[in-house]
Design a protein around this motif. Sequence first.
Motif, PDB file in Angstrom:
ATOM      1  N   ASN A  62       0.821  -1.212   0.000  1.00 54.18           N
ATOM      2  CA  ASN A  62       0.000   0.000   0.000  1.00 54.18           C
ATOM      3  C   ASN A  62       0.856   1.264   0.000  1.00 54.18           C
ATOM      4  N   SER A  63       2.022   1.206   0.622  1.00 52.02           N
ATOM      5  CA  SER A  63       2.884   2.391   0.691  1.00 52.02           C
ATOM      6  C   SER A  63       3.390   2.813  -0.683  1.00 52.02           C
ATOM      7  N   ASN A  64       3.393   1.888  -1.646  1.00 53.17           N
ATOM      8  CA  ASN A  64       3.850   2.246  -2.994  1.00 53.17           C
ATOM      9  C   ASN A  64       2.909   3.222  -3.692  1.00 53.17           C
ATOM     10  N   ARG A  65       1.700   3.370  -3.176  1.00 54.79           N
ATOM     11  CA  ARG A  65       0.727   4.270  -3.803  1.00 54.79           C
ATOM     12  C   ARG A  65       0.929   5.724  -3.381  1.00 54.79           C
ATOM     13  N   TYR A  66       1.852   5.967  -2.466  1.00 54.58           N
ATOM     14  CA  TYR A  66       2.082   7.309  -1.940  1.00 54.58           C
ATOM     15  C   TYR A  66       3.489   7.776  -2.309  1.00 54.58           C
ATOM     16  N   PRO A  67       3.706   9.089  -2.290  1.00 54.08           N
ATOM     17  CA  PRO A  67       5.057   9.585  -2.585  1.00 54.08           C
ATOM     18  C   PRO A  67       6.064   9.112  -1.541  1.00 54.08           C
ATOM     19  N   SER A  68       7.274   8.937  -1.988  1.00 57.54           N
ATOM     20  CA  SER A  68       8.363   8.614  -1.067  1.00 57.54           C
ATOM     21  C   SER A  68       9.258   9.841  -0.933  1.00 57.54           C
ATOM     22  N   VAL A  69       9.662  10.143   0.291  1.00 55.72           N
ATOM     23  CA  VAL A  69      10.477  11.325   0.582  1.00 55.72           C
ATOM     24  C   VAL A  69      11.720  10.854   1.331  1.00 55.72           C
ATOM     25  N   ASP A  70      12.879  11.290   0.872  1.00 56.14           N
ATOM     26  CA  ASP A  70      14.148  10.943   1.504  1.00 56.14           C
ATOM     27  C   ASP A  70      14.902  12.216   1.869  1.00 56.14           C
ATOM     28  N   ALA A  71      15.506  12.240   3.028  1.00 54.41           N
ATOM     29  CA  ALA A  71      16.384  13.336   3.457  1.00 54.41           C
ATOM     30  C   ALA A  71      17.823  12.932   3.174  1.00 54.41           C
TER      31      ALA A  71
ATOM     32  N   LYS B  46      35.754  21.218  -1.359  1.00 53.13           N
ATOM     33  CA  LYS B  46      34.782  20.610  -0.446  1.00 53.13           C
ATOM     34  C   LYS B  46      33.380  20.866  -0.984  1.00 53.13           C
ATOM     35  N   ASP B  47      32.479  19.979  -0.621  1.00 52.80           N
ATOM     36  CA  ASP B  47      31.089  20.154  -1.053  1.00 52.80           C
ATOM     37  C   ASP B  47      30.178  19.602   0.030  1.00 52.80           C
ATOM     38  N   PHE B  48      29.201  20.390   0.428  1.00 50.47           N
ATOM     39  CA  PHE B  48      28.231  19.980   1.440  1.00 50.47           C
ATOM     40  C   PHE B  48      26.831  20.117   0.847  1.00 50.47           C
ATOM     41  N   GLN B  49      25.992  19.093   1.109  1.00 46.07           N
ATOM     42  CA  GLN B  49      24.623  19.114   0.572  1.00 46.07           C
ATOM     43  C   GLN B  49      23.635  18.724   1.657  1.00 46.07           C
ATOM     44  N   LEU B  50      22.517  19.392   1.692  1.00 49.33           N
ATOM     45  CA  LEU B  50      21.396  19.065   2.570  1.00 49.33           C
ATOM     46  C   LEU B  50      20.130  19.229   1.748  1.00 49.33           C
ATOM     47  N   SER B  51      19.389  18.129   1.549  1.00 48.51           N
ATOM     48  CA  SER B  51      18.240  18.206   0.636  1.00 48.51           C
ATOM     49  C   SER B  51      17.180  17.182   0.990  1.00 48.51           C
ATOM     50  N   LEU B  52      16.008  17.421   0.439  1.00 45.07           N
ATOM     51  CA  LEU B  52      14.891  16.472   0.463  1.00 45.07           C
ATOM     52  C   LEU B  52      14.564  16.091  -0.972  1.00 45.07           C
ATOM     53  N   THR B  53      14.415  14.777  -1.184  1.00 46.98           N
ATOM     54  CA  THR B  53      14.072  14.286  -2.513  1.00 46.98           C
ATOM     55  C   THR B  53      12.759  13.508  -2.430  1.00 46.98           C
ATOM     56  N   ALA B  54      11.818  13.840  -3.281  1.00 50.48           N
ATOM     57  CA  ALA B  54      10.519  13.164  -3.316  1.00 50.48           C
ATOM     58  C   ALA B  54      10.303  12.567  -4.699  1.00 50.48           C
ATOM     59  N   SER B  55       9.710  11.375  -4.712  1.00 47.27           N
ATOM     60  CA  SER B  55       9.371  10.738  -5.989  1.00 47.27           C
ATOM     61  C   SER B  55       7.993  10.123  -5.882  1.00 47.27           C
ATOM     62  N   TYR B  56       7.305  10.070  -6.992  1.00 47.37           N
ATOM     63  CA  TYR B  56       5.924   9.573  -7.001  1.00 47.37           C
ATOM     64  C   TYR B  56       5.612   8.988  -8.368  1.00 47.37           C
TER      65      TYR B  56
ATOM     66  N   LYS C 175       6.600   8.842 -13.793  1.00 47.93           N
ATOM     67  CA  LYS C 175       7.190   9.076 -12.485  1.00 47.93           C
ATOM     68  C   LYS C 175       7.587  10.547 -12.367  1.00 47.93           C
ATOM     69  N   LEU C 176       7.266  11.129 -11.213  1.00 55.06           N
ATOM     70  CA  LEU C 176       7.596  12.520 -10.918  1.00 55.06           C
ATOM     71  C   LEU C 176       8.627  12.560  -9.809  1.00 55.06           C
ATOM     72  N   THR C 177       9.620  13.429  -9.950  1.00 59.71           N
ATOM     73  CA  THR C 177      10.650  13.575  -8.930  1.00 59.71           C
ATOM     74  C   THR C 177      10.902  15.053  -8.670  1.00 59.71           C
ATOM     75  N   THR C 178      11.263  15.356  -7.451  1.00 62.19           N
ATOM     76  CA  THR C 178      11.609  16.724  -7.089  1.00 62.19           C
ATOM     77  C   THR C 178      12.653  16.694  -5.989  1.00 62.19           C
ATOM     78  N   THR C 179      13.527  17.703  -6.027  1.00 63.29           N
ATOM     79  CA  THR C 179      14.575  17.832  -5.013  1.00 63.29           C
ATOM     80  C   THR C 179      14.656  19.285  -4.585  1.00 63.29           C
ATOM     81  N   ALA C 180      14.799  19.516  -3.308  1.00 64.11           N
ATOM     82  CA  ALA C 180      14.964  20.869  -2.766  1.00 64.11           C
ATOM     83  C   ALA C 180      15.920  20.795  -1.598  1.00 64.11           C
TER      84      ALA C 180
END
Length: 480
Positions: free
Chosen positions: A96-105, A130-140, A322-327
């Motif tokens: 059932n969880s596959n029917r909802y967007p997944s969000v990763d930090a 050096k490189d530092f990243q902090l983001s949220l990625t969502a896919s649906y 499939k839709l993806t977004t990153t911020a």
Amino acid sequence: MSGTKLVLTTLVASLVLAGCASVGPDYQRPALETPASLGAVATQNKQLAVDYAAWWKSFQDPVLDSLLDEAAKNNQDLILAAARIEEARAVAVGTNSNRYPSVDANLGASRTRTSENAGKLGVGVSPYAKDFQLSLTASYEVDFWGKLSRADEAARARLLAQEANRGLVQSSLYANVAQSYFAMRAADAQLALADSTLKTRQENLRLQQKRYTAGATSELDLHVAESESAAADISYAQAKQSLSNIESTLAVLLGRSASAIAQPVIARGNAIDSLHQQLIMPADLPSDLLNRRPDILSAEQALVAANADIGQAKAQYFPSLKLTTTAGYESRVFEDLINPASLLWSLGSSLAQPVFRAGAIAAVVSGAEARKNQALAQYVQAVQGAFRDVHDALNNTAANEQVNAASERRVTALKDSLRLADLRYKNGYSSYLEVLNAQRDLFQAQSSLIDSKRAQLSAVVSIYKAVGGGWSKPETLASK
């Protein structure tokens, strides 16, 4: 309009029109020809006073009630079935969880060195970075064709099937415990009968030995008495053996430990005679009682799942979107990471349409349809088996009741025959063989009467089991 624009326009239109429609067949319960009534029970008591979920209470034996409670808590088959339900529930939640967007930090940090001889660095630029990243990625994944909803439908149906399977295990367990308990009480009666017969034969042997010593009887009568005493001793040993085996079988059903099985101590309640007298059976059994049989419910839910699997398979023919977004933030300096100037974001989508799979999707669809046909056959078999079980249980109950009544009449007649044979022997009108034959016939008739009472009780339990007694539908099943 160019060809490319036409294709894109057609594709978008088809997606919009499709909406959230699911491909594949919607489930419909198979139409089966079944009778309106399962049949009548040939008993003198015609009162419908049976709680099928707790049918054993009609026997009014507190010991039987306590044994069933013990089995419900400790039987390993029930524990195994409960664990399978938890596994199926976990699978259903995951599906059932596959029917909802997944969000990763995401939090990342890296330090690199670029080759100074590669010509990639400007004058005076340090090769270290050096490189530092902090983001949220969502896919649906947009479920245009119902692939995910069909998968959810199948997983929920398999969960319901496992819940019904536990009901089948519970119903069978209760029936087996009750039948084993009745068999134990019958074995108790057989052992008591064998013990009484053995004492009678031993007393007869002592009398014949005295008479033979006094010259009042023949050597033949003495040897016959010895033979009958030995036969009674054999019957007693066999009855004791049978009782011990039944007790160990019942101990396993109750879920007792290995040491308790090796030395079983089973409580006793009502005697076999009083259990037989307390039967309360309905005059007629409506066929809709079979709707509560757990094996039928399980088979139907397996059919529902197989039907949904076809939709999942057919959805592979259509494009997936499939839709993806990153911020988030990215910076070469950690102190500047949470800074408006470090903000980054992206939006993306992908549309994949299978073009050539060498018949792989068609094979998956064919396999799903074949599994549905198998599930349908198993469902029909479950319904057929249910009506056969009810038919046989009703038939056995009616036949055993007649056998039991005739056995009681036969025991009464043979008791009179033994009394008369003993009088004839004591008055010198017949030989001792006539008395022994009468005793032997009475013992066999009494043993058969005990067996017929046990068979009658077992047949009644089979009726309760055949109509799905011994369990209550879970709320998830009752609402389907």
